[in-house]
Design an enzyme around this catalytic site. Sequence first.
Site, PDB file in Angstrom:
ATOM      1  N   GLY A   1      31.977  50.239  41.778  1.00 23.27           N
ATOM      2  CA  GLY A   1      33.217  50.475  41.472  1.00 23.27           C
ATOM      3  C   GLY A   1      34.154  50.724  42.850  1.00 23.27           C
ATOM      4  O   GLY A   1      34.921  51.297  42.965  1.00 23.27           O
ATOM      5  N   THR A   2      33.334  50.191  44.173  1.00 17.81           N
ATOM      6  CA  THR A   2      34.180  50.798  45.404  1.00 17.81           C
ATOM      7  C   THR A   2      35.508  49.806  45.523  1.00 17.81           C
ATOM      8  O   THR A   2      36.221  50.435  46.087  1.00 17.81           O
ATOM      9  CB  THR A   2      33.235  50.503  46.562  1.00 17.81           C
ATOM     10  OG1 THR A   2      32.490  48.995  46.411  1.00 17.81           O
ATOM     11  CG2 THR A   2      32.244  51.724  46.970  1.00 17.81           C
ATOM     12  N   GLY A   3      35.350  48.563  45.159  1.00 19.93           N
ATOM     13  CA  GLY A   3      36.798  47.839  45.190  1.00 19.93           C
ATOM     14  C   GLY A   3      37.561  48.414  44.418  1.00 19.93           C
ATOM     15  O   GLY A   3      38.912  48.453  44.757  1.00 19.93           O
ATOM     16  N   CYS A   4      37.253  48.592  42.991  1.00 20.14           N
ATOM     17  CA  CYS A   4      38.376  49.212  42.309  1.00 20.14           C
ATOM     18  C   CYS A   4      38.906  50.462  42.836  1.00 20.14           C
ATOM     19  O   CYS A   4      39.921  50.607  42.670  1.00 20.14           O
ATOM     20  CB  CYS A   4      37.655  49.483  40.879  1.00 20.14           C
ATOM     21  SG  CYS A   4      36.891  48.082  40.012  1.00 20.14           S
TER      22      CYS A   4
ATOM     23  N   LYS B   1      37.757  42.961  53.154  1.00 19.67           N
ATOM     24  CA  LYS B   1      37.018  44.109  53.431  1.00 19.67           C
ATOM     25  C   LYS B   1      35.470  43.606  53.889  1.00 19.67           C
ATOM     26  O   LYS B   1      34.976  42.484  53.583  1.00 19.67           O
ATOM     27  CB  LYS B   1      36.761  44.826  51.930  1.00 19.67           C
ATOM     28  CG  LYS B   1      38.093  45.380  51.403  1.00 19.67           C
ATOM     29  CD  LYS B   1      37.918  45.771  49.909  1.00 19.67           C
ATOM     30  CE  LYS B   1      37.693  44.616  49.065  1.00 19.67           C
ATOM     31  NZ  LYS B   1      37.553  45.321  47.570  1.00 19.67           N
TER      32      LYS B   1
ATOM     33  N   THR C   1      27.350  52.411  44.930  1.00 16.84           N
ATOM     34  CA  THR C   1      28.473  51.741  45.492  1.00 16.84           C
ATOM     35  C   THR C   1      29.161  51.070  44.222  1.00 16.84           C
ATOM     36  O   THR C   1      30.304  50.287  44.520  1.00 16.84           O
ATOM     37  CB  THR C   1      27.916  50.692  46.355  1.00 16.84           C
ATOM     38  OG1 THR C   1      27.058  50.001  45.752  1.00 16.84           O
ATOM     39  CG2 THR C   1      27.276  51.427  47.780  1.00 16.84           C
TER      40      THR C   1
END
Length: 583
Positions: free
Chosen positions: A296-299, A260, A294
């Site tokens: 928690g975007t990866g989760c 990412k 932003t």
Amino acid sequence: MPCMLQLTASESTAGKVFSDTRLHRRVPQRAGRPTLLCSNKRSCFRLNRSIMPVRPRCAQDKLSANKRQAVEITSSSTAKGASTTALPMVLTVAGSDSGGGAGIQADLKTMLACGGFGMSVVTSVTAQNSQGVQGVHVVPCEMVAQQLDSVLGDLGVDCLKTGMLPTPETVRTVSQKLRQYGISKVVVDPVLVSTSGCSLAESEVAAVLKAELLPLCTVLTPNLPEAAALLEGRDIRSVPDMEQAAKDLHALGPAAVLVKGGHLSDGAEEVVDVMYDGERVTHFSGPRVCTSNTHGTGCTLSSAIATNLAQGLSPKEAVRRSKAFITELLKRSSQITVGSGPQWPMHHAKMVEPHPGDAAARSPFDAASLRCYAVTDPNCNAKCGRSLRKAVELAIQGGATIVQLREKNIDGVDFVAAARTILEIARPLGIPVLINDRVDVALAAGVDGVHVGQEDIACADVRAMLGPDKIIGVSVKTPEEAVKAMQDGADYLGSGAVYPTSTKADSSVIGLEGLRHVCEAVDIPVVSIGGVNASNVAETIKVGCAGGALVSAIFGVDSPATAAKAVLDAVDKALVERQSDSS
Ligand SMILES: Cc1ncc(COP(=O)(O)OP(=O)(O)O)c(N)n1
Ligand SMILES: Cc1nc(C(=O)O)sc1CCOP(=O)(O)O
Ligand SMILES: [Mg+2]
């Protein structure tokens, strides 16, 4: 935003929470011997007892039947087949975030928003808020294993995702269970450090992830610091670096690697994520959303990918949809204020509740309005010696069901005035009036909507300006343009040129087959345009149109009223024939 905090014990299926301190539940045991699970808010323990198996209460219930089937399968030590339930069953194995923005909480919210049945195995309990991580309590491996057995041995999983795996032993436990149950769809989000800089995994975790978990992984989703950590601290500073990192991580075993690009500080307005699946490199680009929300975007992204995989999509399509999901979620969450720290969460309900632009948020558009669509033209009116008002009056007299003012040479002030005089005629009759291209004129005059083409203001922006209740039409030539316009909030599509036309000579001809493909790609109404007249409009209805849009065939002839009537008659006849052909 209403905030709720519930103090409760966690239930690994997430279908309900323990609300009673003396909750007793019988659960089937994998080996076939029922187990009585006793739980209260302080302790949870297992008693193996010889008791009679529980008779299913709702024998007709499909889910219950499937669960029973899953139990039968798993009691012979085999993983549940992905298709034993109609629900996409998605399991997150991750840490709890008390602030609700990341971890298990973000994962479950995402799974819900993407249509999955979310379940959870908690690996760690963190005390966390918008300011950072205040505390971490690691869940013992035995309890992680027990939660996994509870879920995998009973409910079954179509796709499992991992997030925070705090110790090497946790990674080993999860990997062993994946092998034991033969879980074939696994998304690994290699959470190592929180955005606020707090370590969420012991230093040896990266090595064990590589050795044990990555070989079992379907899609690995590292951000740049995580990719660097998995590659011995390598510098990743550009898209070519990301491509190389994706290839090198792929060599460690995952079927696909998505590196990412959100952390890339190249000043670009687009965020590019790079995927490598062993055959080709794919770039997924989306706009960089400027927001503090932003956390928690990866989760969220990895859970969306897992839910899409659970629904049967290929890794590439799952990533494409999930990227669109997270980009839209970031946009819709960008104004939410939660907490006093620097890092705010997203609000996943924004993807579930009606939003301006969603079809569900708008009153349904009546496709019957499109049957005879009169589009004005100043040249035709000049040639025939008619005012705009007179021309529209005649078209409406004949049966025009909707009018578009396509006045290319008029300035804004005159255009608003002209639109208001047309409204005087059309509104009492319930005939919608749309403006071609000019959103400002439409807003000022208070007409019913706007028609825009591919070179005009983007449909999503027009929808944001006009709100949910106005009509928006978009010109399209291809199924791809059609689907995009529909997703961006169009009420109808104008598609052409179906036949050659001198009114818009630069419009390429798509023909009846091109029109058919557009109609088949969408479930909003399509109107044909370009060289359409009373003699050929029926052909366009046969391939799926709701009506015909005409300029010269109505406004370039002696009697717009007679012309409009002939078109309406032809369309209505063709609609009846189409209906009887299909029944
Ligand atoms: C009903 C309808 N369909 C298509 C068009 C063409 O719009 P556009 O491509 O923006 O071209 P212009 O009309 O602006 O020249 C339309 N106007 N109406
Ligand atoms: C306004 C317009 N749009 C087109 C498109 O292809 O999108 S063709 C066109 C002109 C249609 O005029 P007539 O009915 O006189 O052929
Ligand atoms: Mg236009």
